[in-house]
Design a protein around this motif. Structure first.
Motif, mmCIF file in Angstrom:
data_model
loop_
_atom_site.group_PDB
_atom_site.id
_atom_site.type_symbol
_atom_site.label_atom_id
_atom_site.label_comp_id
_atom_site.label_asym_id
_atom_site.label_seq_id
_atom_site.Cartn_x
_atom_site.Cartn_y
_atom_site.Cartn_z
ATOM 1 N N HIS A 154 23.148 85.077 17.679
ATOM 2 C CA HIS A 154 22.312 85.883 18.580
ATOM 3 C C HIS A 154 22.861 87.311 18.706
ATOM 4 O O HIS A 154 22.801 87.923 19.761
ATOM 5 C CB HIS A 154 22.205 85.222 19.961
ATOM 6 N N ASN A 155 23.415 87.811 17.586
ATOM 7 C CA ASN A 155 23.967 89.170 17.541
ATOM 8 C C ASN A 155 25.044 89.399 18.593
ATOM 9 O O ASN A 155 25.170 90.509 19.143
ATOM 10 C CB ASN A 155 22.855 90.221 17.667
ATOM 11 N N GLY A 214 16.757 88.797 13.918
ATOM 12 C CA GLY A 214 16.768 87.414 14.360
ATOM 13 C C GLY A 214 16.136 87.219 15.723
ATOM 14 O O GLY A 214 15.285 88.005 16.156
ATOM 15 N N ARG A 215 16.591 86.177 16.425
ATOM 16 C CA ARG A 215 15.938 85.745 17.659
ATOM 17 C C ARG A 215 16.305 86.578 18.882
ATOM 18 O O ARG A 215 15.645 86.480 19.912
ATOM 19 C CB ARG A 215 16.276 84.283 17.939
ATOM 20 N N SER A 216 17.370 87.370 18.790
ATOM 21 C CA SER A 216 17.834 88.107 19.967
ATOM 22 C C SER A 216 18.262 89.516 19.595
ATOM 23 O O SER A 216 18.716 89.773 18.470
ATOM 24 C CB SER A 216 19.027 87.390 20.624
ATOM 25 N N HIS A 234 14.754 92.184 22.575
ATOM 26 C CA HIS A 234 13.999 90.933 22.628
ATOM 27 C C HIS A 234 14.980 89.782 22.739
ATOM 28 O O HIS A 234 16.199 89.949 22.569
ATOM 29 C CB HIS A 234 13.146 90.769 21.365
ATOM 30 N N GLY A 235 14.464 88.583 23.024
ATOM 31 C CA GLY A 235 15.315 87.395 23.099
ATOM 32 C C GLY A 235 16.400 87.554 24.140
ATOM 33 O O GLY A 235 16.151 87.996 25.270
ATOM 34 N N GLN A 236 17.624 87.201 23.791
ATOM 35 C CA GLN A 236 18.750 87.350 24.710
ATOM 36 C C GLN A 236 19.198 88.820 24.735
ATOM 37 O O GLN A 236 19.536 89.392 23.701
ATOM 38 C CB GLN A 236 19.911 86.457 24.280
ATOM 39 N N VAL A 237 19.146 89.384 25.931
ATOM 40 C CA VAL A 237 19.594 90.771 26.147
ATOM 41 C C VAL A 237 20.610 90.690 27.279
ATOM 42 O O VAL A 237 20.289 90.866 28.451
ATOM 43 C CB VAL A 237 18.424 91.702 26.506
ATOM 44 N N VAL A 273 7.515 95.088 19.705
ATOM 45 C CA VAL A 273 8.953 95.294 19.515
ATOM 46 C C VAL A 273 9.399 94.468 18.304
ATOM 47 O O VAL A 273 9.168 93.264 18.234
ATOM 48 C CB VAL A 273 9.746 94.869 20.779
ATOM 49 N N SER A 274 10.035 95.129 17.341
ATOM 50 C CA SER A 274 10.393 94.469 16.084
ATOM 51 C C SER A 274 11.512 93.457 16.291
ATOM 52 O O SER A 274 12.408 93.670 17.101
ATOM 53 C CB SER A 274 10.820 95.521 15.057
ATOM 54 N N ARG A 275 11.461 92.363 15.498
ATOM 55 C CA ARG A 275 12.445 91.294 15.644
ATOM 56 C C ARG A 275 13.041 90.970 14.284
ATOM 57 O O ARG A 275 12.470 91.267 13.269
ATOM 58 C CB ARG A 275 11.778 90.057 16.233
#
Length: 299
Positions: A133-134, A166-168, A216-219, A297-299
């Protein structure tokens, strides 16, 4: 006016806002930045009491740092205060307890932790550890600083877009790396001499809202803190936003006591840290923590 004193000297107002409180809770809608609306004030107070009792040192230091911040002062001054406080907690028993409970851990070295490419006058920079998740690592920090140096030094770059693959966008610091510093003083110097927050702040000073984060995702944690250094934050509706550091016996350490406080005030910043609660994109927009919500928002 009701102001309750919780463990660690945290003062929480109920219904009526006051500057003297760390923040005020209410069950009614409120636009005042000193106030946080919750479903149940009683339940929120119980949870806050337990968290402040579990991590009293980190809670007290968080309150001290946020109260000492002058949002109009230079960013570097605020980051120095934040980092010194963070290093103090790194050498304290609450962080030590968390490390012992976590046990030994090693962060994986992943190739190309940050990707950057230029399109015309726009520099695109993206976190690239999607498997985690980066989560922000030491090598990601070095790569991010290297990528941002292009925008810092090249005046022809007139737009910077920070995102995540990815997802986050970014789930905060990689927990497997926590505790790997040589000593708190060395960690302080690394944070303040090699700070993405300071570089993003410098770029934002030049570009304004054309230095933007797309999240996006987990911030979470440092991810949120760095995004808020940008002049504009676009947020996907799916985002989960928060500051989880207290549960490690720490406070935000990537510039968030400055960048987030400038956006939402010290009171709601303190609530995010002390409660550990996450908020959604709609709440973040209402608070001014983000600037827009967009499916694109790009993912």
């Amino acid at each position: 006016m009701t102001v309750l004193e919780l463990p660690a000297g945290i003062r929480v107002g109920v219904d009526t806002p006051t500057d003297a409180a760390t923040f005020t809770l209410t069950e009614r809608p409120a636009e005042d930045r000193r106030v946080v609306t919750v479903d149940s004030v009683e339940q929120a107070l119980d949870e806050l009491t337990e968290r402040c009792r579990t991590w009293p040192q980190a809670a007290a230091v968080c309150d001290d740092v946020l109260r000492s911040l002058d949002p109009a002062a230079p960013t570097r001054a605020g980051l120095i205060t934040e980092s010194l406080a963070y290093s103090t907690l790194q050498s304290g028993p609450e962080f030590g307890r968390w490390l012992a409970e976590r046990g030994p851990a090693t962060a994986p070295l992943l190739p190309e932790p940050v990707q950057a490419h230029r399109e015309g006058y726009t520099l695109h920079v993206r976190f690239n550890r999607p498997q985690r998740h980066n989560a922000f690592s030491t090598d990601a920090r070095g790569a991010l600083l290297e990528a941002l140096e292009v925008a810092r030094l090249d005046p022809s770059v007139d737009e910077v877009v920070l995102g995540g693959n990815g997802r986050s966008f970014c789930s905060g610091g990689d927990l497997a790396e926590f505790g790997s510093f040589a000593d708190p003083a060395t960690a302080h110097l690394a944070r303040t001499r090699h700070s993405p927050a300071l570089v993003l702040d410098e770029i934002t000073e030049r570009l304004g809202r054309r230095c933007r984060a797309e999240v996006h995702g987990q911030v979470l944690g440092s991810g949120l803190e760095m995004a808020c250094c940008c002049g504009w934050v676009s947020c996907h509706p799916d985002a989960t936003i928060g500051l989880p550091e207290l549960a490690l016996g720490l406070i935000p350490g990537a510039g968030g006591t400055v960048s987030i406080t400038r956006r939402i005030g010290r009171w709601r910043t303190a609530y995010l840290v002390l409660s550990g609660r996450t908020i959604d994109a709609a709440t973040a927009l209402g608070w001014g923590l983000i600037d827009e919500i967009g499916e694109s928002v790009s993912r």
